[in-house]
Design an enzyme around this catalytic site. Structure first.
Site, PDB file in Angstrom:
ATOM      1  N   TRP A   1      -9.753   7.624  -7.912  1.00  0.00           N
ATOM      2  CA  TRP A   1     -10.506   6.944  -8.844  1.00  0.00           C
ATOM      3  C   TRP A   1     -10.919   6.913 -10.891  1.00  0.00           C
ATOM      4  CZ3 TRP A   1     -15.536   8.529  -8.128  1.00  0.00           C
ATOM      5  CH2 TRP A   1     -16.159   8.583  -6.923  1.00  0.00           C
TER       6      TRP A   1
ATOM      7  N   TRP B   1     -20.433  10.371 -20.317  1.00  0.00           N
ATOM      8  CA  TRP B   1     -21.852  10.486 -19.284  1.00  0.00           C
ATOM      9  C   TRP B   1     -22.677  11.153 -19.123  1.00  0.00           C
ATOM     10  CZ3 TRP B   1     -18.281   7.737 -16.184  1.00  0.00           C
ATOM     11  CH2 TRP B   1     -16.957   7.720 -16.415  1.00  0.00           C
TER      12      TRP B   1
ATOM     13  N   TRP C   1       1.834   1.607  -3.374  1.00  0.00           N
ATOM     14  CA  TRP C   1       0.731   2.101  -4.447  1.00  0.00           C
ATOM     15  C   TRP C   1       0.415   4.159  -4.507  1.00  0.00           C
ATOM     16  CZ3 TRP C   1      -2.270   1.321  -7.953  1.00  0.00           C
ATOM     17  CH2 TRP C   1      -2.705  -0.139  -8.373  1.00  0.00           C
TER      18      TRP C   1
ATOM     19  N   GLU D   1       1.002  -1.335  -0.001  1.00  0.00           N
ATOM     20  CA  GLU D   1      -0.021   0.264  -0.279  1.00  0.00           C
ATOM     21  C   GLU D   1       0.880   1.359  -0.238  1.00  0.00           C
ATOM     22  OE1 GLU D   1      -3.618   0.228  -0.627  1.00  0.00           O
ATOM     23  OE2 GLU D   1      -3.089  -1.724  -0.765  1.00  0.00           O
TER      24      GLU D   1
ATOM     25  N   TRP E   1     -16.014  10.600 -13.209  1.00  0.00           N
ATOM     26  CA  TRP E   1     -14.931  10.473 -11.967  1.00  0.00           C
ATOM     27  C   TRP E   1     -15.481  11.578 -11.141  1.00  0.00           C
ATOM     28  CZ3 TRP E   1     -10.520  12.197 -12.908  1.00  0.00           C
ATOM     29  CH2 TRP E   1     -10.109  12.644 -13.682  1.00  0.00           C
TER      30      TRP E   1
ATOM     31  N   ASN F   1     -11.013   2.526   2.648  1.00  0.00           N
ATOM     32  CA  ASN F   1     -10.694   2.056   1.436  1.00  0.00           C
ATOM     33  C   ASN F   1     -11.256   1.009   0.404  1.00  0.00           C
ATOM     34  OD1 ASN F   1      -8.350   2.792  -0.457  1.00  0.00           O
ATOM     35  ND2 ASN F   1      -7.900   0.403  -0.540  1.00  0.00           N
TER      36      ASN F   1
END
Length: 476
Positions: A387, A311, A282, A279, A364, A346
């Site tokens: 996102w 969208w 990341w 993590e 988004w 998360n």
């Protein structure tokens, strides 16, 4: 020659590269710029700004013990920063300004302008690697580009860490008193209302609080992190993200705490420790993406072909999602957690993001902006990366046909409904089978006081798949 340490998102004295460099080079002053106009432009949350200010007050106390005076000045936007810093350097005869690197197009442009302005006066702006393990551009593919796939990036990180583990810097000793008074950090800033006292108590300020949280997590929860991290009703995560985002604790400190509890291993040993180190990597990966692909700082999709996606504009559905009134319990509970605490688990971030972008087919960027306006741990790289992963528009993103079913996710990760009952008291009387999908109970109005679903999950899933398939046809 006098040094100026310009604090930004590195509000600590322990393991602070620029601070150590400044104190090693000469008599040091510290600076923090209050920039409400810039913070508003970046959609920084009131809870986040309040957290910065509370940590700034703790930093002032820590600097006082080092005899480092803290100057606080207003630069409403970063375009004002060069002149403000130049004036301080002239008044206090500063020879070098020391900073820790920040990433993003606006941060880079700010530092470029400050460097040019100071350079005209013969003052050097010296930047240091601090909030990452590796400087962006130092980890590249064989073809010389930035990594776009996390697993490949992680592999190279492991190789580098095994051969050159970054060490934590010791706390510098105090310098001689310079006789310069420190400024008092502000408690509030116009445009950013203070959050509730309950929220503040969830996130105590200061390095000692951050270190206590890290040590407790490493000793008590790290070993089972991989098993518990996806269950929002359990205390399975570190909840260190606000402290990392504000630089109250460093990723090096986090890494060393994990290694100390995993016999020094990165990719073997305790699965919980390995998972948590992943993590941290990341987080590193998304900051490298920010530098390598500047378009993500400009509200653009990483996968540029997805900018043509059709969208939907659905303001009522967007507001229902924002306020936790979608009629999908796990989505509503998560969104209410965000509004009340400035933070979201998360696993839930992925669920609510996929619901907005796939089931509601809403851009988004609407979700990214809402998160930044409410997250105490708001960070451009991590928020944008998460996102775009959920929306299938980003690097190494979920394939477009992978769409979480929020009810199945709720049943799997909150099986007894403890999280749902905490945040949705109107559903607390339902048993653990019905609470995940009260609309299935039937009846004309469903559960009193709780809305019906704003969308049919099956039909909306097919709508999203069709939109992405249509995108493929138009860009082929």
């Amino acid at each position: 020659m006098r040094q100026l340490i310009w604090f930004r998102t590195d509000l600590r004295v322990q393991d602070n590269t620029a601070l150590n460099a400044a104190l090693a080079a000469g008599p040091t002053l510290a600076l923090f710029l209050v920039s409400p106009g810039q913070w508003q432009a970046h959609d920084d949350a009131p809870a986040k700004v309040d957290f910065w200010l509370r940590n700034l007050a703790e930093l002032a106390r820590a600097l006082r013990a080092l005899n480092v005076p803290l100057l606080i000045r207003k630069a409403d936007t970063w375009s004002d920063a060069p002149a403000v810093i130049r004036e301080i350097c002239r008044i206090h005869d500063i020879g070098t300004v020391q900073v820790n690197e920040e990433y993003g197009i606006h941060e880079s442009e700010r530092d470029r302008q400050v460097r040019a302005c100071l350079g005209a006066d013969g003052v050097d702006l010296r930047s240091h690697l601090d909030q990452l393990f590796f400087r962006p551009g130092s980890l590249l593919t064989q073809s010389g580009g930035y990594f776009q796939v996390y697993s490949q990036f992680r592999k190279v990180c492991y190789q580098r860490l095994h051969s050159a583990l970054p060490s934590c810097l010791p706390l510098p000793g105090p310098q001689q008193d310079l006789g310069i008074p420190s400024d008092v950090p502000p408690c509030t800033v116009d445009g950013f209302p203070a959050p509730s006292e309950q929220l503040r108590q969830l996130w105590p300020a200061g390095e000692a609080a951050a270190r206590e949280r890290l040590d407790a997590f490493a000793l008590e929860a790290l070993w089972c992190y991989d098993d518990r991290r996806d269950f929002p009703a359990r205390a399975g995560t570190s909840q260190l993200s606000p402290y990392l985002a504000a630089g109250v604790i460093s990723p090096r400190q986090c890494l060393h705490a994990a290694l100390a509890n995993n016999q020094g291993e990165f990719d073997s040993g305790n699965p919980g420790a390995v998972c948590w180190i992943n993590e941290l990597l990341w987080r590193e990966f998304y900051k490298h993406i920010l530098v390598g692909y500047p378009r993500v700082s400009r509200h653009r999709a990483f996968r540029q072909e997805t900018d043509a996606l059709a969208w939907r504009r659905a303001p009522d559905e967007l507001e229902a999602w924002q306020q936790g009134r979608t009629g999908i319990p796990i989505v509503d509970a998560a969104m209410r957690q965000l509004l009340a605490t400035g933070w979201m688990h998360n696993r839930l971030r992925m669920i609510v993001a996929m619901f907005l972008t796939k089931n509601l087919l809403i851009d988004w960027r609407e979700g990214e902006r809402w998160f930044m306006r409410h997250l105490i741990d708001g960070d451009l790289a991590a928020n944008n990366g998460g996102w775009q992963w959920s929306a299938s528009t980003g690097t190494d993103a979920a394939p477009y046909f992978r769409i979480f079913n929020p009810i199945s996710q709720s049943q799997k990760f909150d099986p007894d409904g403890h999280f749902l009952r905490h945040w949705l008291p109107e559903l607390a009387h339902l048993d653990k089978r019905d609470i995940h999908d009260p609309s299935a109970l039937g009846g004309l109005f469903g559960v009193p006081g709780y809305p019906q679903p704003v969308v049919d999950l099956s039909a909306s899933r097919e709508r999203a798949l069709a939109a992405f398939r249509d995108l493929g046809g138009r860009t082929a």
